[in-house]
Design a protein around this motif. Structure first.
Motif, PDB file in Angstrom:
ATOM      1  N   MET A   1       0.760  -1.166  -0.133  1.00 50.08           N
ATOM      2  CA  MET A   1       0.024  -0.284  -0.070  1.00 50.08           C
ATOM      3  C   MET A   1       0.868   1.313   0.014  1.00 50.08           C
ATOM      4  N   THR A   2       0.522   2.271  -0.959  1.00 48.00           N
ATOM      5  CA  THR A   2       1.199   3.596  -0.836  1.00 48.00           C
ATOM      6  C   THR A   2       0.041   4.674  -0.891  1.00 48.00           C
ATOM      7  N   VAL A   3       0.790   5.769  -0.229  1.00 49.77           N
ATOM      8  CA  VAL A   3      -0.105   6.892  -0.498  1.00 49.77           C
ATOM      9  C   VAL A   3       0.625   7.797  -1.673  1.00 49.77           C
ATOM     10  N   HIS A   4      -0.044   8.043  -2.624  1.00 50.40           N
ATOM     11  CA  HIS A   4       0.505   8.783  -3.744  1.00 50.40           C
ATOM     12  C   HIS A   4       0.021  10.223  -3.764  1.00 50.40           C
ATOM     13  N   PHE A   5       1.139  11.100  -3.545  1.00 52.78           N
ATOM     14  CA  PHE A   5       1.045  12.569  -3.459  1.00 52.78           C
ATOM     15  C   PHE A   5       0.956  13.045  -5.062  1.00 52.78           C
ATOM     16  N   HIS A  70      -4.255   2.205   4.800  1.00 55.59           N
ATOM     17  CA  HIS A  70      -3.024   1.493   4.959  1.00 55.59           C
ATOM     18  C   HIS A  70      -3.623   0.060   5.751  1.00 55.59           C
ATOM     19  N   ALA A  71      -4.180   0.403   6.651  1.00 55.93           N
ATOM     20  CA  ALA A  71      -4.679  -1.144   7.366  1.00 55.93           C
ATOM     21  C   ALA A  71      -5.466  -1.960   6.619  1.00 55.93           C
ATOM     22  N   GLU A  72      -6.176  -1.507   5.532  1.00 54.73           N
ATOM     23  CA  GLU A  72      -7.145  -2.081   4.629  1.00 54.73           C
ATOM     24  C   GLU A  72      -6.291  -2.389   3.173  1.00 54.73           C
ATOM     25  N   GLU A  73      -4.982  -2.197   3.352  1.00 56.10           N
ATOM     26  CA  GLU A  73      -4.116  -2.455   2.211  1.00 56.10           C
ATOM     27  C   GLU A  73      -4.664  -1.983   1.060  1.00 56.10           C
ATOM     28  N   LYS A  74      -5.186  -0.662   0.926  1.00 60.92           N
ATOM     29  CA  LYS A  74      -5.741   0.048  -0.079  1.00 60.92           C
ATOM     30  C   LYS A  74      -4.585   1.275  -0.364  1.00 60.92           C
ATOM     31  N   ASP A  75      -4.371   1.489  -1.770  1.00 60.09           N
ATOM     32  CA  ASP A  75      -3.587   2.587  -2.119  1.00 60.09           C
ATOM     33  C   ASP A  75      -4.432   3.947  -2.011  1.00 60.09           C
ATOM     34  N   VAL A  76      -3.713   4.937  -1.813  1.00 59.88           N
ATOM     35  CA  VAL A  76      -4.466   6.330  -1.602  1.00 59.88           C
ATOM     36  C   VAL A  76      -3.738   7.009  -2.631  1.00 59.88           C
ATOM     37  N   ARG A 100       4.306   6.704  11.198  1.00 61.51           N
ATOM     38  CA  ARG A 100       3.513   5.673  11.181  1.00 61.51           C
ATOM     39  C   ARG A 100       3.932   4.248  10.452  1.00 61.51           C
ATOM     40  N   GLY A 101       5.051   4.581   9.686  1.00 59.72           N
ATOM     41  CA  GLY A 101       5.429   3.462   8.940  1.00 59.72           C
ATOM     42  C   GLY A 101       4.788   3.295   7.549  1.00 59.72           C
ATOM     43  N   ILE A 102       4.018   4.332   6.910  1.00 58.55           N
ATOM     44  CA  ILE A 102       3.091   4.213   5.816  1.00 58.55           C
ATOM     45  C   ILE A 102       3.896   4.701   4.645  1.00 58.55           C
ATOM     46  N   PRO A 103       4.187   3.966   3.622  1.00 61.11           N
ATOM     47  CA  PRO A 103       5.065   4.586   2.542  1.00 61.11           C
ATOM     48  C   PRO A 103       4.185   5.464   1.600  1.00 61.11           C
ATOM     49  N   TRP A 104       4.874   6.367   1.034  1.00 67.50           N
ATOM     50  CA  TRP A 104       4.458   7.417   0.128  1.00 67.50           C
ATOM     51  C   TRP A 104       5.270   7.597  -1.089  1.00 67.50           C
ATOM     52  N   ASP A 105       4.943   8.350  -2.219  1.00 68.60           N
ATOM     53  CA  ASP A 105       5.646   8.938  -3.097  1.00 68.60           C
ATOM     54  C   ASP A 105       5.128   9.985  -3.726  1.00 68.60           C
ATOM     55  N   VAL A 106       5.723  10.636  -4.718  1.00 69.95           N
ATOM     56  CA  VAL A 106       5.223  11.957  -5.056  1.00 69.95           C
ATOM     57  C   VAL A 106       5.162  11.996  -6.649  1.00 69.95           C
ATOM     58  N   THR A 107       4.123  12.535  -7.259  1.00 68.89           N
ATOM     59  CA  THR A 107       3.977  12.674  -8.522  1.00 68.89           C
ATOM     60  C   THR A 107       3.804  14.271  -8.938  1.00 68.89           C
TER      61      THR A 107
END
Length: 264
Positions: A1-5, A70-76, A100-107
């Motif tokens: 799971m990743t948070v995509h900014f 993140h807990a539901e294993e869904k990308d944001v 919180r140990g949540i991965p992220w990246d930036v576009t």
């Protein structure tokens, strides 16, 4: 799971990058800044995506939504207006995600000042006239500006200014800038560049405040200030050395098939 900014660009749904569109289609959850975003941008999301408008949320509540996903294993897909590199609160959000140990990246996305320049059909840098662009803001109901970044200091450079979050203070700002740029310096105010409500106001530091106030603009506008906006002056400036016919090009490498560089 990743948070995509994701930089949503200035608003138009067709000004997102190909990568941004792909991430929107693939992300089950989308957090978006509804204040500045054209609703058509959300048309890139999957039909069953969970859409959350963040304009009424503080940073902690935004991150809580990311943590739940993140807990539901869904990308944001975290949509930011313009480009995430400026005035997006990226630092504050990613700091919380890291904790919180949540991965992220930036576009990246098309920044508002670039969209405004495109609407005007204007190059913000002109040889021997101006070669710098200053991206800054002023303080109204936002955090304080560093003392070293006073607007008067930037004005002394006579660079092209791109002022964000400043349209409500256009009258005192114009008066302050006139001391360095002159009352006749051209100004353009672009409201919601690329969106259906787009409005362009042109003038000088002497009269732009009156035009803005008459139009009732209060947000979502970029103010561009500088001599590069004056076509009459640009006609008398030197042209770029890059395309000068007198430039020696014999020693320059050339691009071959598939972008490979070869020597002449």
């Amino acid at each position: 799971m990743t948070v995509h900014f994701i930089g949503a660009g200035p608003g138009a749904a067709d000004l997102l990058t190909v990568r941004a569109v792909g991430l929107l289609r693939e992300s089950p959850v989308c957090l978006y800044a509804g204040t500045y975003l054209d609703p058509e941008v959300l048309g890139h999301c999957a039909p069953d995506a969970e859409l959350i408008d963040t304009q009424g949320l503080d940073l902690d509540r935004i991150v809580e939504h990311c943590a739940r996903a993140h807990a539901e294993e869904k990308d944001v897909a975290r949509l930011c207006s313009g480009d995430p590199s400026i005035y997006s609160a990226l630092t504050e959000q990613t700091r919380r995600l890291d904790a919180r140990g949540i991965p992220w990246d930036v576009t990246p996305g098309v920044p508002a000042y670039a969209a405004a320049a495109a609407v005007l059909g204007t190059e913000l840098t002109v040889p021997e006239l101006v070669q710098s662009v200053v991206l800054t803001r002023t303080r109204a109901r936002s955090t304080a500006m560093p003392e070293s970044e006073a607007l008067a200091g930037f004005a002394r450079t006579r660079a092209t200014l791109a002022l964000h979050l400043a349209v409500t203070r256009i009258r005192p700002l114009a008066a302050e800038l006139s001391a360095e740029y002159g009352d006749d310096c051209p100004v353009a105010v672009v409201y919601r560049a690329s969106q259906p409500e787009q409005l362009v106001l042109r003038g000088t530091l002497a009269d732009i405040a009156e035009r803005v106030e008459a139009a009732g603009l209060r947000q979502a506008a970029i103010i561009l200030v500088g001599r590069a906006l004056a076509v009459s002056e640009i006609e008398h400036c030197a042209e770029s050395h890059l395309y000068d016919p007198a430039r020696d090009r014999h020693h320059l490498p050339t691009a071959g098939p598939a972008g490979r560089v070869s020597q002449p």
